[in-house]
Write an enzyme that holds these catalytic residues in place. Structure first.
Site, mmCIF file in Angstrom:
data_model
loop_
_atom_site.group_PDB
_atom_site.id
_atom_site.type_symbol
_atom_site.label_atom_id
_atom_site.label_comp_id
_atom_site.label_asym_id
_atom_site.label_seq_id
_atom_site.Cartn_x
_atom_site.Cartn_y
_atom_site.Cartn_z
ATOM 1 N N GLU A 257 18.794 -9.076 59.500
ATOM 2 C CA GLU A 257 20.250 -9.205 59.581
ATOM 3 C C GLU A 257 20.824 -8.391 60.739
ATOM 4 O O GLU A 257 21.849 -8.769 61.321
ATOM 5 C CB GLU A 257 20.895 -8.797 58.258
ATOM 6 C CG GLU A 257 20.482 -9.651 57.066
ATOM 7 C CD GLU A 257 20.667 -11.146 57.273
ATOM 8 O OE1 GLU A 257 21.542 -11.543 58.081
ATOM 9 O OE2 GLU A 257 19.938 -11.919 56.636
ATOM 10 N N HIS A 260 20.938 -10.583 63.754
ATOM 11 C CA HIS A 260 22.168 -11.383 63.777
ATOM 12 C C HIS A 260 23.368 -10.533 64.196
ATOM 13 O O HIS A 260 24.170 -10.937 65.048
ATOM 14 C CB HIS A 260 22.444 -11.964 62.389
ATOM 15 C CG HIS A 260 21.570 -13.104 62.001
ATOM 16 N ND1 HIS A 260 21.471 -14.258 62.740
ATOM 17 C CD2 HIS A 260 20.757 -13.279 60.924
ATOM 18 C CE1 HIS A 260 20.643 -15.104 62.141
ATOM 19 N NE2 HIS A 260 20.198 -14.531 61.037
#
Length: 491
Positions: A257, A260
């Site tokens: 994550e 991202h």
């Protein structure tokens, strides 16, 4: 003000409202009381209606038409490309349908969660049928007589078709199946055992987030059932999850994550609150999360550093040395869950979903037959049977919230990551020396400069081609996986 200035001022307000909508979704996954779901559905529908009205506002078309003959620089042309694409697509979808989809999918998320907890696909099936009916209606409006699935895919990976992905994935699947069979026939590395304090996991996971360049002054780490990243620009939040028996799930979900989030945080600030101020596509987005998680985070060099950090955090946990730890981190084993799958088998999970959702959208597969189709395909690809719906057709949230066309971008992102890793290694000959010290700055700087800072300036494949110096191909990913797992398993 000029037409361009008026258009960009309007676009910035639209972008700000879109981020507010995203914050509602973040809250729903992390903080919202469970009983608030019906009201949240109405809230999401209301803001979706406002956003839809802005995207089809006649003023946008007037400004775009006025700029047709203007001399504009590359950045302005890219802004107009995104605005025109959004306007054209939104104009094809009736406002009532857009609001209905927002309302139904918001409520469907709760229905899915309850059905998943109860292992009861039949309880979710009517809701899924309604979502698919609405999404097919949307797809037909967008496709204008063309392929419905391609129209949906364009929301996540503009310029790519289902047929192109089918060809790429068709080249991946047999090679991955052969390598998987060879690896699983070999002696497996030691598996991590024991229990690992969840508070200590969260402490180390925040250290990992910072080690990969996540700016905590513009972000935060929370826990959720399904890890995700949300937001862009100055407010980019991530979630992770903990399991006392599997700290790798926490650590590598976080690194994933952060990939991202770093993409969103590192986009050039001149693009803040504009169409260029977010990742250009989900495939390129996934290339960042996967290269952070796998090629960097699971490398022999970085896992050597992580081994020391885990010993500091948890004491002796039964893995003898750094080499054994590297093998354990990359251990290939049977499993049901895509998000927990090892690097070798992950794409087989994605390709299953890609084929099934294309069949659902085309009408070749009915929801009543979906669970059986999933179970049959899983047994064919993985060699064992699905034991319960939460380990099968109910494991992912995506279809409940209408994200058809999203799944293939995971594997496309892996392909892109393979291309970027090949180029990055050529550019950074001392990369392993840095990673062995827990220093990811060489890699993350290269990715920031070659991918992340551009935001939506270029088309998705163009971003990868510019960074790599050649068109995207599945060949670097396959070569990387073969070299890595052949070495670990002594094939």
């Amino acid at each position: 003000m000029t037409a361009y200035e008026n258009l960009m001022a309007f676009a910035r307000e639209t972008q700000a409202l879109s981020l507010i909508a995203g914050r509602l979704e973040w809250d729903q996954e992390t903080m919202m009381p469970r009983g608030a779901a019906p009201q949240r559905g109405e809230e999401c529908a209301a803001i979706a209606s406002v956003l839809h009205a802005r995207r089809i506002d006649p003023k946008v078309a007037d400004w775009l038409n006025a700029l047709e003959t203007e001399e504009l620089d590359g950045v302005a042309k890219a802004q107009l490309r995104h605005i025109r694409r959004s306007h054209d697509r939104a104009s094809k979808v009736p406002a009532a349908l857009a609001a209905t989809i927002a309302r139904v999918t918001s409520q469907a998320q709760g229905t899915w969660a309850e059905a998943r907890a109860a292992d009861d696909f039949a309880a979710f099936a009517p809701t899924l049928e309604e979502v698919i009916k609405l999404k097919r209606e949307e797809g037909q409006a967008l496709a204008n007589g063309g392929d419905i699935y391609d129209a949906m895919l364009a929301d996540y990976e503009p310029g790519t078709t289902g047929a192109q992905l089918e060809a790429m994935f068709g080249a991946l699947r047999p090679e991955l199946s052969v390598l998987r069979a060879a690896v699983l026939a070999a002696e497996a590395p030691a598996q991590l055992t024991g229990t690992f304090d969840e508070a200590a996991q969260m402490k180390l996971t925040r250290k990992l987030a910072k080690a990969f360049g996540y700016d905590m002054t513009h972000g935060r780490v929370d826990k959720a059932v399904h890890p995700f990243s949300s937001g862009s620009g100055l407010d980019v939040r991530i979630t992770t999850r903990t399991n006392p028996e599997d700290p790798f799930n926490c650590f590598y979900s976080t690194i994933h994550e952060v990939g991202h989030a770093a993409y969103e945080q590192n986009i050039h600030r001149d693009y803040l609150l504009t169409p260029l101020g977010e990742g250009v596509s989900m495939g390129v987005h996934e290339s960042q999360s996967r290269i952070y998680e796998n090629q960097i985070g699971r490398s022999r060099a970085f896992t050597g550093w992580l081994y020391g950090e885990m010993r500091d955090a948890f004491g002796d946990f039964g893995i003898a040395d750094e080499d054994a730890f590297y093998a354990s981190v990359n251990r290939v084993s049977d499993g049901y869950i895509r998000t927990e799958a090892d690097e070798l088998q992950y794409n087989l999970h994605v390709l299953l979903r890609f084929d099934l959702e294309r069949a659902l959208m085309s009408g070749d597969l009915q929801v009543s037959d979906l669970e059986a189709a999933w179970n049959d395909r899983f047994a064919a690809d993985f060699g064992f049977a699905v034991d319960k719906p939460s380990n099968g057709v109910l494991q992912d949230v995506h279809w409940s919230v209408g994200l058809f066309g999203y799944f293939p971008t995971y594997s496309l992102g892996n392909v892109y990551a393979g291309c970027l890793h090949e180029a990055m290694r050529a550019a950074l000959p001392n990369l392993d020396g840095q990673l062995a010290q827990g220093d990811t700055s060489g890699a993350t700087t290269w990715l920031r400069e070659n991918v992340q800072t551009h935001g939506g300036l270029y088309e998705p494949r163009e971003v990868i081609a510019n960074a790599r110096g050649a068109e995207p191909s599945e060949a670097p990913l396959l070569a990387y996986l073969k070299e890595k797992f052949t070495g670990i398993y002594g094939l």
